[in-house]
Design a protein around this motif. Structure first.
Motif, short mmCIF file in Angstrom:
data_model
loop_
_atom_site.label_atom_id
_atom_site.label_comp_id
_atom_site.label_asym_id
_atom_site.label_seq_id
_atom_site.Cartn_x
_atom_site.Cartn_y
_atom_site.Cartn_z
N ALA A 1 0.83 -1.21 0.00
CA ALA A 1 0.00 0.00 0.00
C ALA A 1 0.87 1.26 0.00
O ALA A 1 0.34 2.38 0.01
N TRP B 1 3.36 2.25 2.26
CA TRP B 1 3.67 2.91 3.54
C TRP B 1 5.10 2.68 4.03
O TRP B 1 5.54 3.34 4.97
N LYS C 1 -4.62 5.72 10.08
CA LYS C 1 -4.55 5.97 8.63
C LYS C 1 -4.19 4.68 7.89
O LYS C 1 -4.74 4.39 6.83
N ASN D 1 -7.19 2.28 7.86
CA ASN D 1 -8.20 2.71 6.88
C ASN D 1 -7.76 2.39 5.45
O ASN D 1 -8.54 1.89 4.63
N ASP D 2 -6.48 2.69 5.17
CA ASP D 2 -5.98 2.50 3.82
C ASP D 2 -5.95 1.01 3.43
O ASP D 2 -6.30 0.64 2.31
N ASP E 1 -9.40 0.01 2.63
CA ASP E 1 -9.80 0.49 1.29
C ASP E 1 -9.21 -0.37 0.18
O ASP E 1 -9.88 -0.71 -0.78
N LYS E 2 -7.92 -0.72 0.34
CA LYS E 2 -7.24 -1.42 -0.76
C LYS E 2 -7.51 -2.92 -0.78
O LYS E 2 -7.58 -3.51 -1.85
#
Ligand code: EPU
Length: 337
Positions: free
Chosen positions: A280, A282, A317, A320-321, A324-325
């Motif tokens: 993702a 990060w 964060k 959440n990401d 989403d992914k």
């Protein structure tokens, strides 16, 4: 001996290096001190209690308005021994890796894959610490703890600890109700069953490794991936590797064939959260005083002077990401206080 403080800084007592204070602090270093400690605690009835181990899995998000209790009980005692096995009792305040080193030096097998894990003996059963294919539950025979409600020392065997992945009875039914005083370990003295099943150890050749070489290899792998908390504040893996339905991960694998997974059972699969977080984007990310470690994305770091809330906000964060992914919800392994 009992050590008491008020308005005490926890900065050196948590590996994230968060500068939070506790209203009261009580430490003790003898098994028998627990009776007096319990009395002191009852005098502080309105106060929340927090049992702190090595502080390597805890995130203080603000000052603590209660009493922090810490065991510094530090001993190793042989309980029984045969030609094949040895049982030792170890004080809950002993540094975990000092114990592993002691075992390896005595050629006692069982803990070597758990080398260099930060923290103390008392946290090992609570968290069922694990690494490189081995978990604390594989070597723990029983646990002695103080029961704050019963006001007595209780010993429970391995099975009664209800060990799971980074989980035990101490995080569930007994949560907040006990302090571990000592742990009994059952170790092998000969014909060690070495565990080389985990990825990074697979390239070792079983015929030319011993406890010491495994320990060295594990220390080397950990050093190359995990930040030293003395230099960069962190709490090891921040998230647990999620355990998901196999049907769901099979679908996801069609879209992401490189995704790292491990079979847990016929219907459950564990997914490497570090892989998800890196994919993702990060890995190595930084904001303000906090960030994602650049060699292992599962680790969040304090670059210096961070507040606990900054770490919490970054972790949210990421959660959440990742949702989403990948439609996967990550859960922290670290405990928020
Ligand atoms: N990976 C990535 N990117 C990353 C991190 C990992 O792609 O940034 C991939 C790796 O390439 C590998 C897989 O994910 O294929 C697993 O990575 P790793 O071997 O580093 O282990 P992990 O699953 O990320 C777990 C434990 C660690 C333990 C190691 C080794 C948890 C939450 N963490 O991490 O435990 O040391 O396995 O057994 O289960 C801890 O609990 O604090 C801890 C450090």
């Amino acid at each position: 001996m009992i050590h008491k403080e008020n308005n005490y800084s926890l900065k050196s007592l948590n590996t994230f290096g968060i500068d939070a204070k506790t209203k009261h602090y009580i430490a003790f270093d003898q098994m028998d001190d627990i009776f007096e400690v319990d009395k002191l605690l009852s005098e502080l009835t309105d106060k929340q209690r927090l049992v702190l181990g090595g502080g390597s899995n805890i995130l203080f998000t603000k000052d603590f308005e209660g009493v922090v209790v810490q065991s510094k009980i530090d001993f190793i005692q042989k309980i029984s021994e045969t030609e094949e096995r040895v049982v030792v009792e170890v004080g809950s305040g002993m540094v975990w890796d000092d114990f592993v080193s002691y075992c390896v030096n005595n050629n006692w097998g069982g803990t070597e894959n758990l080398s260099a894990i930060p923290g103390v003996i008392g946290a090992a059963p609570v968290q069922n610490i694990g690494a490189y294919g081995v978990e604390a539950k594989d070597v723990i025979r029983s646990v002695k703890y103080w029961d704050f409600a019963k006001k007595q020392v209780v010993e429970i065997d391995n099975e009664s600890c209800h060990f799971g992945y980074r989980d035990s009875i101490f995080k569930n039914e007994l949560k907040g109700k006990t302090i571990v005083l000592s742990v009994l370990f059952d170790l092998s003295k000969k014909d060690h069953k070495l565990n080389l099943s985990y990825g990074a150890l697979k390239d070792l050749n079983e015929s030319d490794v011993d406890l010491r070489t495994i320990r060295e290899k594990v220390v080397e792998i950990r050093d190359s991936k995990l930040p030293d908390p003395v230099k960069i504040g962190n709490g090891g893996s921040f998230f647990k590797n999620p355990i998901l339905e196999k049907d769901f991960t099979d679908q996801l694998l069609q879209e992401f064939p490189e995704m790292v997974t491990y079979k847990v059972s016929d219907t459950k699969v564990k997914v490497a959260a570090g892989w998800l977080i890196e994919q993702a984007g990060w890995k190595g990310y930084s904001e303000n005083h906090v960030g994602v470690h650049d060699k292992q994305s599962l680790v969040l770091v304090n670059h210096g002077g961070a507040k606990g809330e900054e770490i919490v906000s970054l972790s949210q964060k990421i959660i959440n990401d990742i949702y989403d992914k990948f439609k996967i919800t990550l859960h922290p392994e670290v405990i928020f206080i």
